[in-house]
Design an enzyme around this catalytic site. Structure first.
Site, PDB file in Angstrom:
ATOM      1  N   LYS A 117      -8.523   5.561 -19.230  1.00  0.00           N
ATOM      2  CA  LYS A 117      -8.987   6.269 -20.452  1.00  0.00           C
ATOM      3  C   LYS A 117      -7.847   6.177 -21.569  1.00  0.00           C
ATOM      4  O   LYS A 117      -7.380   4.990 -21.682  1.00  0.00           O
ATOM      5  CB  LYS A 117      -9.557   7.578 -20.697  1.00  0.00           C
ATOM      6  CG  LYS A 117     -10.487   7.885 -19.452  1.00  0.00           C
ATOM      7  CD  LYS A 117     -11.774   6.846 -19.328  1.00  0.00           C
ATOM      8  CE  LYS A 117     -13.005   7.492 -18.650  1.00  0.00           C
ATOM      9  NZ  LYS A 117     -12.826   7.397 -17.215  1.00  0.00           N
TER      10      LYS A 117
ATOM     11  N   TYR B 242     -17.060  16.245 -15.766  1.00  0.00           N
ATOM     12  CA  TYR B 242     -17.452  14.771 -15.853  1.00  0.00           C
ATOM     13  C   TYR B 242     -18.349  14.610 -14.767  1.00  0.00           C
ATOM     14  O   TYR B 242     -18.284  15.049 -13.499  1.00  0.00           O
ATOM     15  CB  TYR B 242     -16.410  13.942 -15.402  1.00  0.00           C
ATOM     16  CG  TYR B 242     -16.477  12.473 -15.113  1.00  0.00           C
ATOM     17  CD1 TYR B 242     -17.376  11.584 -15.736  1.00  0.00           C
ATOM     18  CD2 TYR B 242     -15.906  11.809 -14.074  1.00  0.00           C
ATOM     19  CE1 TYR B 242     -17.548  10.283 -15.465  1.00  0.00           C
ATOM     20  CE2 TYR B 242     -16.037  10.588 -13.683  1.00  0.00           C
ATOM     21  CZ  TYR B 242     -17.062   9.835 -14.510  1.00  0.00           C
ATOM     22  OH  TYR B 242     -17.345   8.697 -13.924  1.00  0.00           O
TER      23      TYR B 242
ATOM     24  N   ARG C  55       0.960  -1.308  -0.120  1.00  0.00           N
ATOM     25  CA  ARG C  55       0.109  -0.129  -0.006  1.00  0.00           C
ATOM     26  C   ARG C  55       0.862   1.149  -0.001  1.00  0.00           C
ATOM     27  O   ARG C  55       0.357   2.261  -0.765  1.00  0.00           O
ATOM     28  CB  ARG C  55      -0.951   0.200   1.125  1.00  0.00           C
ATOM     29  CG  ARG C  55      -1.611   1.227   1.286  1.00  0.00           C
ATOM     30  CD  ARG C  55      -2.671   1.442   2.356  1.00  0.00           C
ATOM     31  NE  ARG C  55      -2.402   0.806   3.681  1.00  0.00           N
ATOM     32  CZ  ARG C  55      -1.347   1.149   4.641  1.00  0.00           C
ATOM     33  NH1 ARG C  55      -0.937   2.140   4.687  1.00  0.00           N
ATOM     34  NH2 ARG C  55      -1.269   0.536   5.625  1.00  0.00           N
TER      35      ARG C  55
ATOM     36  N   ASP D  51      -7.782  18.361 -14.918  1.00  0.00           N
ATOM     37  CA  ASP D  51      -8.173  17.200 -15.455  1.00  0.00           C
ATOM     38  C   ASP D  51      -7.617  17.170 -16.946  1.00  0.00           C
ATOM     39  O   ASP D  51      -8.286  17.796 -17.820  1.00  0.00           O
ATOM     40  CB  ASP D  51      -9.562  16.927 -15.285  1.00  0.00           C
ATOM     41  CG  ASP D  51      -9.867  15.448 -15.942  1.00  0.00           C
ATOM     42  OD1 ASP D  51      -9.171  14.749 -16.432  1.00  0.00           O
ATOM     43  OD2 ASP D  51     -11.149  15.017 -15.085  1.00  0.00           O
TER      44      ASP D  51
END
Length: 384
Positions: A204, A107, A54, A179
């Site tokens: 994406k 978005y 982690r 973004d």
């Protein structure tokens, strides 16, 4: 040699940054370190800085170094999804009673995060047209800690002048968050234009093959990078090793894919402008697009996303989505295959009834890298 000095050319960085040959075998592709914990050389004696995946994992480290190099930043951080990256950023930058300016075209998942999650712990937000620096300046308050931008925006393909907004946010003592999912660092580098943080949905174009979910944050501010890394570890929504490996594979071909995406999208947009059933085409590569000049200034090319509005309203738009064959009806974007969707009922349904509600007659395309003639023929039959 530091990855920051391998080359100034994007295509070379994409293949080599973070991709150090495996010291044990010489493998040219970083291994998938599918491991949770690491043997220590004595108590507190970490081998290579790794103790628990982690906190850090070698495969994720390779991706994070690659992402930082491609965006021209000093620190890259990879997450389990784009929204996990956004959540980490917001909880790092903001405290209760702080304020954020968000775009009027964003978005749907980002809007939902602000409206339904972040607002519950006392963060205020307001909406502005980020293509207008004066509107953003007017929306900023003494409590504003960040201005959030998508450019090109999702789904209306709006364009924001990053350098102009960077000056506005600097004057206000706020951070500029961009973004960069639609453009990718191949087409646009917000940090070089004055942004403080870049956000990506790695799902994406960066992954590029519709086979992985991931997110990223990149900054050139070392102190902010340390704060983000602390929260990444403390909150734990990290990218897994196999997901990191898949995205790292995807970034190697990003440049050649984006060239083809952009080339095909330009042909699609041109055809749509001449179709009788199409009332408007939203693509920054078109000279008539209101953000065309800004996009031409800050982008290498105009990307693979095209939206358009149709005569006949929402039902006509839904019918076109359902009639497509080569274009797959599906959410997401940025894969090698072309996708079509109805934002109002799909990706942006969470914005219904808000200031960010999208038009019902809108269709969004993610133009893939297939033969352009096949794509044009499919859209023409779908339009009827």
């Amino acid at each position: 040699m530091s990855d920051r000095h391998i080359s100034q050319h994007f295509e070379t960085l994409a293949i080599h940054a973070g991709n150090t040959a495996d010291p044990l075998t010489g493998a040219v592709v970083p291994p998938i370190y599918q491991v949770s914990t690491y043997k220590q050389d004595g108590v507190g004696g970490l081998r290579g800085g790794y103790e628990y995946s982690r906190s850090a994992n070698p495969t994720r480290t390779a991706l994070e170094e690659n992402l930082a190099a491609l965006e021209g930043g000093r620190r890259g951080l990879a997450f389990a999804s784009g929204l996990a990256a956004e959540d980490c950023l917001l909880r790092t930058l903001l405290s209760p009673d702080d304020h954020v300016v968000i775009p009027n075209d964003a978005y749907g998942g980002t809007f939902r995060l602000f409206a339904k999650v972040v607002a519950r712990w006392g963060v205020q937000w307001s909406v502005a047209d980020t293509s207008d620096p004066a509107a953003v300046r007017a929306a900023i308050t003494p409590k504003t800690k960040a201005v959030w931008v998508e450019t090109p925006s999702n789904p209306l393909l709006g364009i924001t002048d990053i350098a102009a907004l960077a000056q506005v946010t600097r004057d206000a003592g706020a951070r500029l968050v961009v973004d960069n999912t639609f453009a990718t660092p191949y087409l646009q580098q917000p940090l070089a234009l004055g942004a403080d943080v870049v956000v990506h949905s790695l799902t994406k174009y960066m992954g590029g093959h519709s086979d992985v979910v991931g997110g990223a944050l990149i900054t050139d501010d070392p102190d902010l990078g340390e704060e983000l890394a602390f929260h990444q570890n403390a909150m734990g929504a990290v990218a897994g090793p196999f997901d990191s490996w898949l995205v790292l594979r995807g970034t190697k071909t990003l440049a050649v894919r984006m060239d083809r995406h952009s080339e095909n999208a330009a042909k699609v947009a041109d055809m749509l402008t001449r179709h009788a059933r199409v009332t408007s085409v939203l693509y920054p590569g078109l000279p008539e697009h209101p953000g065309h000049e800004v996009a031409a200034k800050q982008m290498r090319s105009f990307g693979g996303m095209v939206s358009f509005r149709v005569a006949g309203g929402e039902e006509a738009a839904v019918e076109i989505c359902n009639r497509a064959k080569v274009f797959t009806l599906g959410e997401s974007l940025g894969g090698v295959e072309s996708l079509i969707e109805h934002p109002g009922r799909m990706t942006h349904a969470s914005a219904a009834g808000s200031l960010l509600e999208v038009p019902g007659d809108l269709v969004r395309l993610s133009v893939g890298i297939e033969n352009a003639d096949d794509l044009l023929e499919d859209l023409q039959q779908a339009l009827g």
